[in-house]
Motif scaffolding. Structure first.
Motif, PDB file in Angstrom:
ATOM      1  N   UNK A 358     -20.324-111.931  30.266  1.00  0.00           N
ATOM      2  CA  UNK A 358     -18.597-111.555  30.861  1.00  0.00           C
ATOM      3  C   UNK A 358     -18.599-110.215  30.815  1.00  0.00           C
ATOM      4  N   UNK A 359     -17.867-109.808  32.510  1.00  0.00           N
ATOM      5  CA  UNK A 359     -17.893-108.332  32.283  1.00  0.00           C
ATOM      6  C   UNK A 359     -17.837-107.556  31.053  1.00  0.00           C
ATOM      7  N   UNK A 360     -16.538-107.625  30.562  1.00  0.00           N
ATOM      8  CA  UNK A 360     -16.090-106.937  29.223  1.00  0.00           C
ATOM      9  C   UNK A 360     -17.116-107.011  28.099  1.00  0.00           C
ATOM     10  N   UNK A 361     -17.967-108.232  27.660  1.00  0.00           N
ATOM     11  CA  UNK A 361     -19.058-108.455  27.165  1.00  0.00           C
ATOM     12  C   UNK A 361     -20.033-107.419  27.851  1.00  0.00           C
ATOM     13  N   UNK A 362     -20.063-107.423  28.578  1.00  0.00           N
ATOM     14  CA  UNK A 362     -21.341-106.055  29.228  1.00  0.00           C
ATOM     15  C   UNK A 362     -21.608-105.513  28.841  1.00  0.00           C
ATOM     16  N   UNK A 363     -20.140-104.740  28.804  1.00  0.00           N
ATOM     17  CA  UNK A 363     -18.714-103.179  28.417  1.00  0.00           C
ATOM     18  C   UNK A 363     -19.856-102.733  26.807  1.00  0.00           C
ATOM     19  N   UNK A 364     -19.487-104.270  26.516  1.00  0.00           N
ATOM     20  CA  UNK A 364     -19.985-104.050  24.842  1.00  0.00           C
ATOM     21  C   UNK A 364     -21.501-103.858  24.210  1.00  0.00           C
ATOM     22  N   UNK A 365     -22.046-104.996  25.071  1.00  0.00           N
ATOM     23  CA  UNK A 365     -23.247-104.884  25.048  1.00  0.00           C
ATOM     24  C   UNK A 365     -23.971-103.955  25.221  1.00  0.00           C
ATOM     25  N   UNK A 366     -24.035-102.795  26.250  1.00  0.00           N
ATOM     26  CA  UNK A 366     -24.180-101.642  26.655  1.00  0.00           C
ATOM     27  C   UNK A 366     -24.205-100.493  25.650  1.00  0.00           C
ATOM     28  N   UNK A 367     -22.924-100.627  25.425  1.00  0.00           N
ATOM     29  CA  UNK A 367     -22.571 -99.723  24.336  1.00  0.00           C
ATOM     30  C   UNK A 367     -23.581 -99.505  22.844  1.00  0.00           C
ATOM     31  N   UNK A 368     -23.617-101.044  22.752  1.00  0.00           N
ATOM     32  CA  UNK A 368     -23.969-101.318  21.645  1.00  0.00           C
ATOM     33  C   UNK A 368     -25.618-101.374  21.630  1.00  0.00           C
ATOM     34  N   UNK A 369     -26.367-101.527  22.826  1.00  0.00           N
ATOM     35  CA  UNK A 369     -27.938-101.287  22.835  1.00  0.00           C
ATOM     36  C   UNK A 369     -28.456 -99.908  22.974  1.00  0.00           C
ATOM     37  N   UNK A 370     -26.974 -98.784  22.921  1.00  0.00           N
ATOM     38  CA  UNK A 370     -27.440 -97.804  24.191  1.00  0.00           C
ATOM     39  C   UNK A 370     -27.207 -96.095  22.637  1.00  0.00           C
ATOM     40  N   UNK A 371     -26.221 -96.760  21.906  1.00  0.00           N
ATOM     41  CA  UNK A 371     -25.637 -96.588  20.347  1.00  0.00           C
ATOM     42  C   UNK A 371     -25.488 -96.950  19.030  1.00  0.00           C
ATOM     43  N   UNK A 372     -26.538 -98.115  18.665  1.00  0.00           N
ATOM     44  CA  UNK A 372     -27.918 -98.451  18.018  1.00  0.00           C
ATOM     45  C   UNK A 372     -28.707 -98.073  17.514  1.00  0.00           C
ATOM     46  N   UNK A 373     -28.055 -97.844  15.667  1.00  0.00           N
ATOM     47  CA  UNK A 373     -29.632 -96.626  15.574  1.00  0.00           C
ATOM     48  C   UNK A 373     -30.720 -97.416  14.544  1.00  0.00           C
ATOM     49  N   UNK A 374     -31.896 -97.063  14.300  1.00  0.00           N
ATOM     50  CA  UNK A 374     -32.467 -97.754  13.255  1.00  0.00           C
ATOM     51  C   UNK A 374     -32.362 -97.756  12.165  1.00  0.00           C
ATOM     52  N   UNK A 375     -32.535 -99.582  11.911  1.00  0.00           N
ATOM     53  CA  UNK A 375     -31.967-100.036  10.882  1.00  0.00           C
ATOM     54  C   UNK A 375     -30.638-100.793  10.716  1.00  0.00           C
ATOM     55  N   UNK A 376     -29.834-100.821  11.539  1.00  0.00           N
ATOM     56  CA  UNK A 376     -28.506-101.355  12.015  1.00  0.00           C
ATOM     57  C   UNK A 376     -28.766-102.649  12.676  1.00  0.00           C
TER      58      UNK A 376
END
Length: 435
Positions: A358-376
Protein backbone atom coordinates in the motif's frame (compact mmCIF):
# COMPACT_ATOMS: atom_id res chain seq x y z
CA UNK A 1 1.39 3.45 38.06
CA UNK A 2 1.07 7.20 37.72
CA UNK A 3 1.11 9.06 34.41
CA UNK A 4 2.69 12.50 33.97
CA UNK A 5 2.27 15.21 31.35
CA UNK A 6 5.06 15.81 28.84
CA UNK A 7 4.67 19.53 29.63
CA UNK A 8 5.19 18.84 33.37
CA UNK A 9 2.67 21.49 34.45
CA UNK A 10 -0.21 19.21 35.47
CA UNK A 11 -0.62 16.82 38.39
CA UNK A 12 0.23 13.17 37.84
CA UNK A 13 -2.84 10.98 37.30
CA UNK A 14 -3.88 7.35 37.54
CA UNK A 15 -4.19 5.12 34.47
CA UNK A 16 -7.98 5.46 34.57
CA UNK A 17 -7.73 9.26 34.64
CA UNK A 18 -5.19 9.29 31.80
CA UNK A 19 -7.40 7.07 29.63
CA UNK A 20 -10.61 8.99 30.32
CA UNK A 21 -9.02 12.46 30.03
CA UNK A 22 -6.87 11.69 27.01
CA UNK A 23 -4.99 15.01 27.06
CA UNK A 24 -3.46 16.64 30.14
CA UNK A 25 -4.82 20.07 31.23
CA UNK A 26 -1.49 21.71 30.29
CA UNK A 27 -1.82 20.40 26.69
CA UNK A 28 0.82 17.76 27.33
CA UNK A 29 0.55 14.06 26.53
CA UNK A 30 0.52 11.48 29.29
CA UNK A 31 3.49 9.17 29.76
CA UNK A 32 4.03 6.32 32.25
CA UNK A 33 6.17 7.40 35.21
CA UNK A 34 8.52 4.47 34.64
CA UNK A 35 9.20 2.00 31.83
CA UNK A 36 10.45 -1.29 33.22
CA UNK A 37 12.77 -3.60 31.30
CA UNK A 38 11.54 -7.11 30.72
CA UNK A 39 13.80 -9.86 32.07
CA UNK A 40 16.30 -11.78 29.95
CA UNK A 41 14.25 -14.96 30.41
CA UNK A 42 11.35 -13.38 28.54
CA UNK A 43 13.47 -12.81 25.46
CA UNK A 44 15.12 -16.22 25.79
CA UNK A 45 11.67 -17.86 25.56
CA UNK A 46 9.87 -15.41 23.29
CA UNK A 47 10.21 -17.45 20.08
CA UNK A 48 8.12 -20.22 21.64
CA UNK A 49 5.41 -17.94 23.05
CA UNK A 50 2.03 -17.17 21.47
CA UNK A 51 1.05 -13.64 20.43
CA UNK A 52 -1.44 -13.57 23.30
CA UNK A 53 1.11 -14.66 25.89
CA UNK A 54 3.71 -12.17 24.66
CA UNK A 55 1.18 -9.34 24.70
CA UNK A 56 -0.18 -10.22 28.12
CA UNK A 57 3.34 -10.12 29.55
CA UNK A 58 3.97 -6.71 28.00
CA UNK A 59 0.55 -5.42 29.11
CA UNK A 60 1.22 -6.62 32.65
CA UNK A 61 4.34 -4.46 32.75
CA UNK A 62 2.37 -1.33 31.83
CA UNK A 63 -1.05 -1.92 33.33
CA UNK A 64 -0.64 -4.70 35.91
CA UNK A 65 -0.70 -2.34 38.89
CA UNK A 66 -4.09 -0.98 37.85
CA UNK A 67 -6.05 -3.87 36.32
CA UNK A 68 -6.33 -7.41 37.78
CA UNK A 69 -4.48 -10.03 35.74
CA UNK A 70 -7.59 -11.94 34.64
CA UNK A 71 -9.35 -8.76 33.46
CA UNK A 72 -6.24 -7.57 31.66
CA UNK A 73 -5.78 -10.89 29.90
CA UNK A 74 -9.41 -10.80 28.75
CA UNK A 75 -8.93 -7.29 27.32
CA UNK A 76 -5.72 -8.29 25.54
CA UNK A 77 -7.06 -11.54 24.09
CA UNK A 78 -10.32 -9.95 22.98
CA UNK A 79 -8.33 -7.18 21.29
CA UNK A 80 -5.97 -9.53 19.44
CA UNK A 81 -8.48 -11.66 17.56
CA UNK A 82 -6.30 -11.60 14.43
CA UNK A 83 -2.62 -12.27 13.60
CA UNK A 84 0.21 -9.83 12.80
CA UNK A 85 2.48 -12.02 10.65
CA UNK A 86 6.00 -11.25 9.48
CA UNK A 87 6.32 -12.07 5.76
CA UNK A 88 9.57 -12.25 3.78
CA UNK A 89 9.50 -9.93 0.75
CA UNK A 90 13.09 -10.52 -0.32
CA UNK A 91 16.27 -11.69 1.44
CA UNK A 92 16.62 -9.93 4.83
CA UNK A 93 13.65 -7.63 4.20
CA UNK A 94 10.37 -8.51 5.88
CA UNK A 95 6.91 -7.00 6.01
CA UNK A 96 5.13 -6.84 9.35
CA UNK A 97 1.57 -7.15 8.08
CA UNK A 98 -0.75 -5.15 10.31
CA UNK A 99 -3.81 -5.28 8.06
CA UNK A 100 -5.46 -8.49 9.21
CA UNK A 101 -7.84 -6.86 11.70
CA UNK A 102 -11.49 -5.82 11.23
CA UNK A 103 -10.73 -2.60 9.29
CA UNK A 104 -7.52 -3.90 7.65
CA UNK A 105 -5.23 -1.33 9.27
CA UNK A 106 -2.65 -1.32 12.08
CA UNK A 107 -4.80 0.93 14.23
CA UNK A 108 -7.21 -1.93 14.90
CA UNK A 109 -4.88 -3.04 17.71
CA UNK A 110 -4.80 0.24 19.60
CA UNK A 111 -8.44 1.15 18.91
CA UNK A 112 -9.83 -2.20 20.04
CA UNK A 113 -7.66 -2.21 23.16
CA UNK A 114 -8.63 1.31 24.10
CA UNK A 115 -12.35 0.64 23.58
CA UNK A 116 -12.21 -2.31 25.94
CA UNK A 117 -10.06 -0.54 28.53
CA UNK A 118 -12.25 2.57 28.50
CA UNK A 119 -15.38 0.46 28.92
CA UNK A 120 -13.68 -1.36 31.81
CA UNK A 121 -12.96 1.90 33.64
CA UNK A 122 -16.28 3.65 33.04
CA UNK A 123 -18.22 0.56 34.15
CA UNK A 124 -16.40 0.78 37.50
CA UNK A 125 -16.54 4.55 37.94
CA UNK A 126 -19.07 6.77 39.64
CA UNK A 127 -19.63 9.13 36.70
CA UNK A 128 -22.79 7.95 34.94
CA UNK A 129 -22.50 10.40 32.04
CA UNK A 130 -21.91 9.00 28.58
CA UNK A 131 -18.33 9.23 27.35
CA UNK A 132 -17.86 11.24 24.16
CA UNK A 133 -14.80 10.08 22.25
CA UNK A 134 -13.34 12.69 19.89
CA UNK A 135 -10.98 11.42 17.22
CA UNK A 136 -9.25 13.19 14.34
CA UNK A 137 -8.32 11.02 11.39
CA UNK A 138 -6.25 11.31 8.23
CA UNK A 139 -7.62 7.94 7.13
CA UNK A 140 -7.25 4.70 9.05
CA UNK A 141 -7.66 5.97 12.62
CA UNK A 142 -11.29 6.89 12.00
CA UNK A 143 -12.29 3.50 10.67
CA UNK A 144 -10.36 1.58 13.34
CA UNK A 145 -11.78 3.65 16.21
CA UNK A 146 -15.32 3.70 14.84
CA UNK A 147 -15.38 -0.06 14.43
CA UNK A 148 -13.53 -0.70 17.69
CA UNK A 149 -16.11 1.32 19.64
CA UNK A 150 -19.21 0.37 17.62
CA UNK A 151 -22.12 -0.46 19.96
CA UNK A 152 -19.92 -0.17 23.09
CA UNK A 153 -22.44 0.79 25.76
CA UNK A 154 -22.06 4.23 27.34
CA UNK A 155 -19.73 5.60 24.64
CA UNK A 156 -20.43 7.88 21.67
CA UNK A 157 -17.72 8.48 19.05
CA UNK A 158 -17.26 11.61 16.93
CA UNK A 159 -14.83 11.13 14.01
CA UNK A 160 -13.41 14.33 12.48
CA UNK A 161 -11.90 13.92 9.03
CA UNK A 162 -10.65 16.36 6.33
CA UNK A 163 -13.07 16.79 3.45
CA UNK A 164 -11.85 15.17 0.25
CA UNK A 165 -8.56 14.00 1.78
CA UNK A 166 -9.26 10.39 2.77
CA UNK A 167 -9.72 7.54 0.33
CA UNK A 168 -13.32 6.61 -0.62
CA UNK A 169 -12.90 3.19 0.99
CA UNK A 170 -11.58 4.69 4.23
CA UNK A 171 -14.44 7.19 4.30
CA UNK A 172 -17.04 4.43 3.92
CA UNK A 173 -15.58 2.59 6.89
CA UNK A 174 -16.66 5.27 9.37
CA UNK A 175 -19.45 7.21 7.63
CA UNK A 176 -21.78 4.25 7.04
CA UNK A 177 -22.00 2.85 10.58
CA UNK A 178 -24.44 5.17 12.36
CA UNK A 179 -25.60 4.07 15.81
CA UNK A 180 -23.10 5.48 18.33
CA UNK A 181 -20.71 6.72 15.61
CA UNK A 182 -20.95 10.24 14.10
CA UNK A 183 -18.69 11.28 11.22
CA UNK A 184 -17.79 14.98 10.98
CA UNK A 185 -16.50 16.23 7.62
CA UNK A 186 -14.18 19.19 8.29
CA UNK A 187 -13.47 21.74 5.56
CA UNK A 188 -9.70 21.66 6.11
CA UNK A 189 -6.73 19.34 6.55
CA UNK A 190 -5.92 16.74 9.19
CA UNK A 191 -4.05 19.26 11.35
CA UNK A 192 -7.26 21.32 11.53
CA UNK A 193 -9.16 18.25 12.74
CA UNK A 194 -6.52 17.55 15.36
CA UNK A 195 -6.56 21.19 16.49
CA UNK A 196 -10.35 21.09 16.95
CA UNK A 197 -10.09 17.99 19.13
CA UNK A 198 -7.32 19.45 21.30
CA UNK A 199 -9.19 22.75 21.65
CA UNK A 200 -12.30 20.93 22.85
CA UNK A 201 -10.31 19.20 25.60
CA UNK A 202 -9.05 22.56 26.82
CA UNK A 203 -12.48 24.23 26.92
CA UNK A 204 -13.43 24.24 30.59
CA UNK A 205 -17.14 24.86 30.06
CA UNK A 206 -17.45 21.94 27.64
CA UNK A 207 -15.54 19.63 29.94
CA UNK A 208 -17.61 20.60 32.96
CA UNK A 209 -20.72 19.48 31.12
CA UNK A 210 -19.48 16.63 28.92
CA UNK A 211 -17.22 13.68 29.59
CA UNK A 212 -14.74 14.00 26.70
CA UNK A 213 -11.79 11.83 25.77
CA UNK A 214 -9.69 11.11 22.70
CA UNK A 215 -9.03 7.91 20.78
CA UNK A 216 -6.13 9.37 18.80
CA UNK A 217 -2.65 8.18 19.62
CA UNK A 218 -2.44 11.02 22.12
CA UNK A 219 -4.33 8.61 24.42
CA UNK A 220 -2.04 6.22 26.33
CA UNK A 221 -4.51 3.37 25.84
CA UNK A 222 -4.26 3.83 22.06
CA UNK A 223 -0.52 3.97 21.49
CA UNK A 224 0.98 1.77 24.25
CA UNK A 225 -0.72 -1.48 23.06
CA UNK A 226 0.95 -1.02 19.69
CA UNK A 227 4.12 -2.22 21.40
CA UNK A 228 2.57 -5.73 21.36
CA UNK A 229 3.23 -6.34 17.68
CA UNK A 230 6.84 -5.16 17.84
CA UNK A 231 7.59 -7.89 20.37
CA UNK A 232 5.62 -10.40 18.30
CA UNK A 233 7.58 -9.46 15.17
CA UNK A 234 10.87 -10.03 16.96
CA UNK A 235 9.62 -13.39 18.22
CA UNK A 236 8.83 -14.48 14.66
CA UNK A 237 12.22 -13.32 13.38
CA UNK A 238 14.03 -15.08 16.21
CA UNK A 239 12.13 -18.30 15.50
CA UNK A 240 13.28 -18.03 11.87
CA UNK A 241 16.89 -17.51 12.94
CA UNK A 242 16.82 -13.82 11.96
CA UNK A 243 16.76 -12.16 15.38
CA UNK A 244 20.18 -10.48 15.20
CA UNK A 245 20.82 -6.89 14.07
CA UNK A 246 17.15 -6.09 13.50
CA UNK A 247 16.21 -2.70 12.06
CA UNK A 248 12.56 -1.59 12.07
CA UNK A 249 11.22 0.96 9.61
CA UNK A 250 7.96 2.70 10.48
CA UNK A 251 5.90 4.77 8.01
CA UNK A 252 5.32 7.81 10.20
CA UNK A 253 2.60 10.45 10.33
CA UNK A 254 1.49 11.38 13.85
CA UNK A 255 4.37 9.27 15.28
CA UNK A 256 2.32 7.21 17.74
CA UNK A 257 3.34 3.96 16.04
CA UNK A 258 7.09 4.56 16.18
CA UNK A 259 6.77 5.89 19.74
CA UNK A 260 5.30 2.52 20.76
CA UNK A 261 8.30 0.85 19.12
CA UNK A 262 10.71 3.13 20.97
CA UNK A 263 9.04 2.27 24.27
CA UNK A 264 9.32 -1.43 23.38
CA UNK A 265 13.03 -0.80 22.81
CA UNK A 266 13.28 0.88 26.24
CA UNK A 267 11.67 -2.28 27.67
CA UNK A 268 14.53 -4.32 26.23
CA UNK A 269 13.35 -5.25 22.73
CA UNK A 270 16.57 -6.24 20.90
CA UNK A 271 16.30 -3.82 17.97
CA UNK A 272 19.44 -2.18 16.63
CA UNK A 273 17.78 1.01 15.42
CA UNK A 274 14.65 2.52 13.87
CA UNK A 275 13.87 4.36 10.66
CA UNK A 276 11.08 6.95 10.54
CA UNK A 277 9.90 7.02 6.92
CA UNK A 278 7.99 10.10 5.76
CA UNK A 279 6.12 11.11 2.65
CA UNK A 280 6.44 14.76 1.55
CA UNK A 281 5.50 15.84 5.09
CA UNK A 282 9.09 16.05 6.29
CA UNK A 283 8.95 17.90 9.63
CA UNK A 284 10.63 15.07 11.57
CA UNK A 285 13.15 14.38 8.82
CA UNK A 286 14.21 18.04 8.94
CA UNK A 287 14.47 17.88 12.74
CA UNK A 288 16.91 14.99 12.43
CA UNK A 289 19.07 17.05 10.08
CA UNK A 290 19.26 20.30 12.04
CA UNK A 291 17.84 19.71 15.53
CA UNK A 292 15.06 22.27 15.01
CA UNK A 293 11.40 21.26 15.12
CA UNK A 294 9.36 23.48 12.81
CA UNK A 295 5.75 22.40 12.27
CA UNK A 296 4.19 23.47 9.00
CA UNK A 297 0.93 22.94 7.11
CA UNK A 298 0.52 19.37 5.92
CA UNK A 299 0.81 18.47 2.24
CA UNK A 300 -1.69 16.10 0.59
CA UNK A 301 -0.07 12.90 -0.75
CA UNK A 302 -1.09 9.44 -1.95
CA UNK A 303 0.04 8.12 1.46
CA UNK A 304 -2.70 10.19 3.07
CA UNK A 305 -2.69 8.68 6.56
CA UNK A 306 0.78 10.20 6.99
CA UNK A 307 -0.21 13.71 5.91
CA UNK A 308 0.63 15.40 9.21
CA UNK A 309 2.54 18.66 9.56
CA UNK A 310 2.63 18.85 13.36
CA UNK A 311 2.85 15.30 14.75
CA UNK A 312 1.49 15.16 18.30
CA UNK A 313 3.65 12.28 19.47
CA UNK A 314 6.88 14.13 18.73
CA UNK A 315 6.44 15.48 22.27
CA UNK A 316 6.66 11.93 23.62
CA UNK A 317 9.84 11.20 21.65
CA UNK A 318 11.45 14.37 23.01
CA UNK A 319 10.39 13.45 26.53
CA UNK A 320 11.59 9.86 26.21
CA UNK A 321 15.12 11.02 25.33
CA UNK A 322 15.32 14.17 27.45
CA UNK A 323 15.17 16.50 24.41
CA UNK A 324 18.61 15.17 23.40
CA UNK A 325 18.82 15.55 19.61
CA UNK A 326 22.03 13.55 19.43
CA UNK A 327 20.51 10.61 21.29
CA UNK A 328 17.38 10.65 19.12
CA UNK A 329 19.45 10.83 15.93
CA UNK A 330 21.66 7.93 17.07
CA UNK A 331 18.62 5.64 17.35
CA UNK A 332 16.32 6.97 14.62
CA UNK A 333 17.24 7.79 11.03
CA UNK A 334 14.83 9.31 8.55
CA UNK A 335 13.82 9.47 4.92
CA UNK A 336 11.24 11.41 2.91
CA UNK A 337 9.72 10.61 -0.49
CA UNK A 338 7.58 12.27 -3.12
CA UNK A 339 4.44 10.72 -4.58
CA UNK A 340 6.42 9.85 -7.69
CA UNK A 341 8.94 7.82 -5.72
CA UNK A 342 6.19 6.13 -3.72
CA UNK A 343 4.44 5.09 -6.94
CA UNK A 344 7.70 3.86 -8.45
CA UNK A 345 8.36 1.80 -5.33
CA UNK A 346 4.97 0.08 -5.49
CA UNK A 347 5.53 -0.79 -9.16
CA UNK A 348 9.11 -1.98 -8.65
CA UNK A 349 8.39 -4.16 -5.62
CA UNK A 350 5.35 -5.73 -7.25
CA UNK A 351 7.18 -6.36 -10.52
CA UNK A 352 10.26 -7.92 -8.91
CA UNK A 353 8.80 -9.80 -5.94
CA UNK A 354 5.05 -10.09 -6.52
CA UNK A 355 4.45 -8.40 -3.15
CA UNK A 356 1.84 -5.63 -3.31
CA UNK A 357 2.48 -2.63 -1.07
CA UNK A 358 0.00 0.00 0.00
CA UNK A 359 1.31 3.60 -0.36
CA UNK A 360 2.30 3.80 3.33
CA UNK A 361 4.06 0.46 3.35
CA UNK A 362 5.84 1.57 0.17
CA UNK A 363 7.36 4.52 2.04
CA UNK A 364 8.63 2.14 4.71
CA UNK A 365 9.91 -0.43 2.21
CA UNK A 366 11.80 2.18 0.18
CA UNK A 367 13.45 3.70 3.25
CA UNK A 368 14.50 0.25 4.41
CA UNK A 369 15.98 -0.60 1.02
CA UNK A 370 17.86 2.68 1.02
CA UNK A 371 19.18 2.69 4.59
CA UNK A 372 19.66 -0.99 5.55
CA UNK A 373 23.32 -1.88 6.10
CA UNK A 374 25.07 -5.18 5.29
CA UNK A 375 24.46 -7.78 7.98
CA UNK A 376 21.22 -6.16 9.16
CA UNK A 377 17.73 -7.67 8.97
CA UNK A 378 15.03 -5.16 8.09
CA UNK A 379 11.33 -5.09 8.94
CA UNK A 380 8.97 -2.46 7.57
CA UNK A 381 5.44 -2.00 8.85
CA UNK A 382 2.77 -2.63 6.20
CA UNK A 383 0.14 -0.56 7.93
CA UNK A 384 -2.93 -1.07 5.73
CA UNK A 385 -4.26 -3.42 3.08
CA UNK A 386 -3.56 -2.20 -0.49
CA UNK A 387 -7.25 -2.61 -1.37
CA UNK A 388 -8.01 0.40 0.83
CA UNK A 389 -6.14 2.45 -1.77
CA UNK A 390 -7.18 0.63 -4.93
CA UNK A 391 -7.77 3.91 -6.82
CA UNK A 392 -4.09 4.73 -6.26
CA UNK A 393 -2.57 1.27 -6.54
CA UNK A 394 -4.37 -0.19 -9.56
CA UNK A 395 -3.11 2.35 -12.14
CA UNK A 396 0.42 1.86 -10.82
CA UNK A 397 0.51 -1.93 -11.18
CA UNK A 398 -1.79 -2.11 -14.20
CA UNK A 399 -4.13 -4.71 -12.77
CA UNK A 400 -7.09 -4.90 -10.41
CA UNK A 401 -6.76 -5.35 -6.66
CA UNK A 402 -9.10 -7.83 -5.02
CA UNK A 403 -11.21 -6.33 -2.25
CA UNK A 404 -11.49 -8.55 0.86
CA UNK A 405 -15.04 -9.35 1.93
CA UNK A 406 -14.58 -7.43 5.19
CA UNK A 407 -13.80 -4.31 3.21
CA UNK A 408 -16.46 -4.64 0.52
CA UNK A 409 -19.14 -4.90 3.22
CA UNK A 410 -18.53 -1.25 4.12
CA UNK A 411 -19.02 -0.09 0.52
CA UNK A 412 -22.76 -0.82 0.42
CA UNK A 413 -23.85 1.41 3.29
CA UNK A 414 -25.23 4.96 3.09
CA UNK A 415 -22.77 7.74 3.85
CA UNK A 416 -23.79 9.94 6.77
CA UNK A 417 -21.67 12.88 7.90
CA UNK A 418 -21.98 16.29 9.53
CA UNK A 419 -20.34 19.15 7.53
CA UNK A 420 -18.13 21.34 9.71
CA UNK A 421 -15.94 24.41 9.18
CA UNK A 422 -12.42 24.37 10.63
CA UNK A 423 -13.34 27.18 13.01
CA UNK A 424 -13.51 25.99 16.62
CA UNK A 425 -16.65 28.01 17.33
CA UNK A 426 -18.57 25.76 14.91
CA UNK A 427 -17.27 22.58 16.52
CA UNK A 428 -17.91 23.99 19.99
CA UNK A 429 -21.51 24.76 19.00
CA UNK A 430 -21.89 21.18 17.75
CA UNK A 431 -20.60 19.72 21.01
CA UNK A 432 -22.77 22.10 23.06
CA UNK A 433 -25.82 20.54 21.39
CA UNK A 434 -24.96 17.02 22.58
CA UNK A 435 -27.37 15.84 25.24
Amino acid sequence: MKYYSTNHNSPDVTLAEAVVKGLAPDRGLYMPEHIDRLPKEFFDDIADMSFHDISCRVAQTFFGEDIPADDLRRIVCDTLSFPTPVVEVEPDIYSLELFHGPTLAFKDVGARFMARMLQYFISRGNDRRKVNVLVATSGDTGSAVANGFLDIEGINVHVLYPKGKVSPVQECQFTTLGRNITAIEVDGVFDDCQRLVKSAFLDKELNDRLLLTSANSINVARFLPQAFYYFNAYAQLKKAGKGENVVICVPSGNFGNITAGLIAHRMGLPVRRFIAANNANDVFFNYLQNGVYEPKPSVATIANAMDVGDPSNFARILDLYGHDHGMIKSLISGATYSDGLISATIADCYGRTGYLLDPHGAVGYRALKQLLLPGEVGVFLETAHPAKFKDVVEPIIGTSVDIPDRLSAFMHGTKQSVPMSKDFSAFRSYLSGIS
